[in-house]
Design an enzyme around this catalytic site. Structure first.
Site, PDB file in Angstrom:
ATOM      1  N   HIS A 238       0.836  -1.188   0.000  1.00 25.53           N
ATOM      2  CA  HIS A 238       0.000   0.000   0.000  1.00 25.53           C
ATOM      3  C   HIS A 238       0.873   1.241   0.000  1.00 25.53           C
ATOM      4  CE1 HIS A 238       0.930  -0.361   4.249  1.00 25.53           C
ATOM      5  NE2 HIS A 238       0.105  -1.363   4.434  1.00 25.53           N
TER       6      HIS A 238
HETATM    7  P1  TYD Z   1      -2.144  -3.661   7.399  1.00 25.15           P
HETATM    8  O1  TYD Z   1      -2.094  -2.247   6.948  1.00 25.15           O
HETATM    9  O2  TYD Z   1      -2.746  -4.664   6.469  1.00 25.15           O
HETATM   10  O3  TYD Z   1      -0.719  -4.151   7.860  1.00 25.15           O
HETATM   11  P2  TYD Z   1       0.649  -4.210   6.983  1.00 25.15           P
HETATM   12  O4  TYD Z   1       0.950  -2.813   6.585  1.00 25.15           O
HETATM   13  O5  TYD Z   1       1.660  -4.749   7.910  1.00 25.15           O
HETATM   14  O6  TYD Z   1       0.430  -5.114   5.837  1.00 25.15           O
HETATM   15  O7  TYD Z   1      -2.947  -3.680   8.789  1.00 25.15           O
HETATM   16  C1  TYD Z   1      -3.486  -4.875   9.341  1.00 25.15           C
HETATM   17  C2  TYD Z   1      -4.713  -4.515  10.186  1.00 25.15           C
HETATM   18  O8  TYD Z   1      -4.348  -3.668  11.281  1.00 25.15           O
HETATM   19  C3  TYD Z   1      -5.762  -3.763   9.386  1.00 25.15           C
HETATM   20  O9  TYD Z   1      -7.045  -4.237   9.808  1.00 25.15           O
HETATM   21  C4  TYD Z   1      -5.626  -2.333   9.838  1.00 25.15           C
HETATM   22  C5  TYD Z   1      -5.079  -2.461  11.244  1.00 25.15           C
HETATM   23  N1  TYD Z   1      -4.182  -1.350  11.616  1.00 25.15           N
HETATM   24  C6  TYD Z   1      -4.602  -0.406  12.543  1.00 25.15           C
HETATM   25  O10 TYD Z   1      -5.736  -0.457  13.063  1.00 25.15           O
HETATM   26  N2  TYD Z   1      -3.754   0.588  12.900  1.00 25.15           N
HETATM   27  C7  TYD Z   1      -2.510   0.704  12.349  1.00 25.15           C
HETATM   28  O11 TYD Z   1      -1.747   1.642  12.694  1.00 25.15           O
HETATM   29  C8  TYD Z   1      -2.074  -0.273  11.386  1.00 25.15           C
HETATM   30  C9  TYD Z   1      -0.717  -0.183  10.749  1.00 25.15           C
HETATM   31  C10 TYD Z   1      -2.949  -1.277  11.054  1.00 25.15           C
END
Ligand code: TYD
Length: 141
Positions: free
Chosen positions: A54
């Site tokens: 992302h």
């Molecule tokens: P995600 O963005 O998919 O993690 P990564 O960047 O490691 O692939 O996030 C996983 C889950 O956690 C998603 O449901 C969103 C939540 N999340 C939060 O609530 N707060 C945050 O600061 C982050 C990074 C994720």
């Protein structure tokens, strides 16, 4: 035109350790180029897992493998680079609008991430084609 080299930066934090062990200090606004509003950390990801995938419209990040190693592929829609995070004193700064993928986590990897923004799912771009479209516009701004 936005150059990837201007959107990312490798940071080298000083070690204030002594004979008792290492001590690395990371202060918002100086060691990292923003005031820190959020931290999160990723551990227990298998080596074949790819995380991230992302870009963020507003959030900037500093990533630090405080334990173990991982790789980060960064992409601005025109250029890509792979950075290995392999030292607790090393930070990778990412400006907003950089696409990132984290992978190749070692079993002991603890990837600490600092950000200038609170979590807001609305500012995440999770579709690569959408990201490319947004960046095409920005590259010609
Ligand atoms: P995600 O963005 O998919 O993690 P990564 O960047 O490691 O692939 O996030 C996983 C889950 O956690 C998603 O449901 C969103 C939540 N999340 C939060 O609530 N707060 C945050 O600061 C982050 C990074 C994720």
């Amino acid at each position: 035109m936005v150059k990837l080299e201007e959107q990312i930066k490798i940071l080298d934090f000083p070690d204030l350790g002594d004979e008792r062990g290492n001590l690395v200090v990371v202060e918002g606004g100086s060691a990292v180029p923003f005031e820190i509003r959020r931290i999160f950390y990723i551990y227990g990801s298998d080596s074949e897992v790819v995380r991230g995938c992302h870009a963020n419209l507003r959030s900037e990040f500093v990533m630090i493998n405080v334990s173990g190693t991982s790789k980060v592929k960064v992409d601005n829609g025109r250029e890509t680079r792979i950075i290995e995070l392999n030292r607790p004193r090393m930070g990778l700064y990412l400006k907003n609008n950089v696409w990132k993928e984290m992978y190749d986590f070692s079993p002991d990897s603890v990837l600490l991430v600092l950000s200038n923004e609170h979590y807001d799912p609305e500012e995440y771009i999770r579709d690569y084609e959408t990201y490319l479209e947004i960046m095409r516009g920005k590259h010609f701004e």
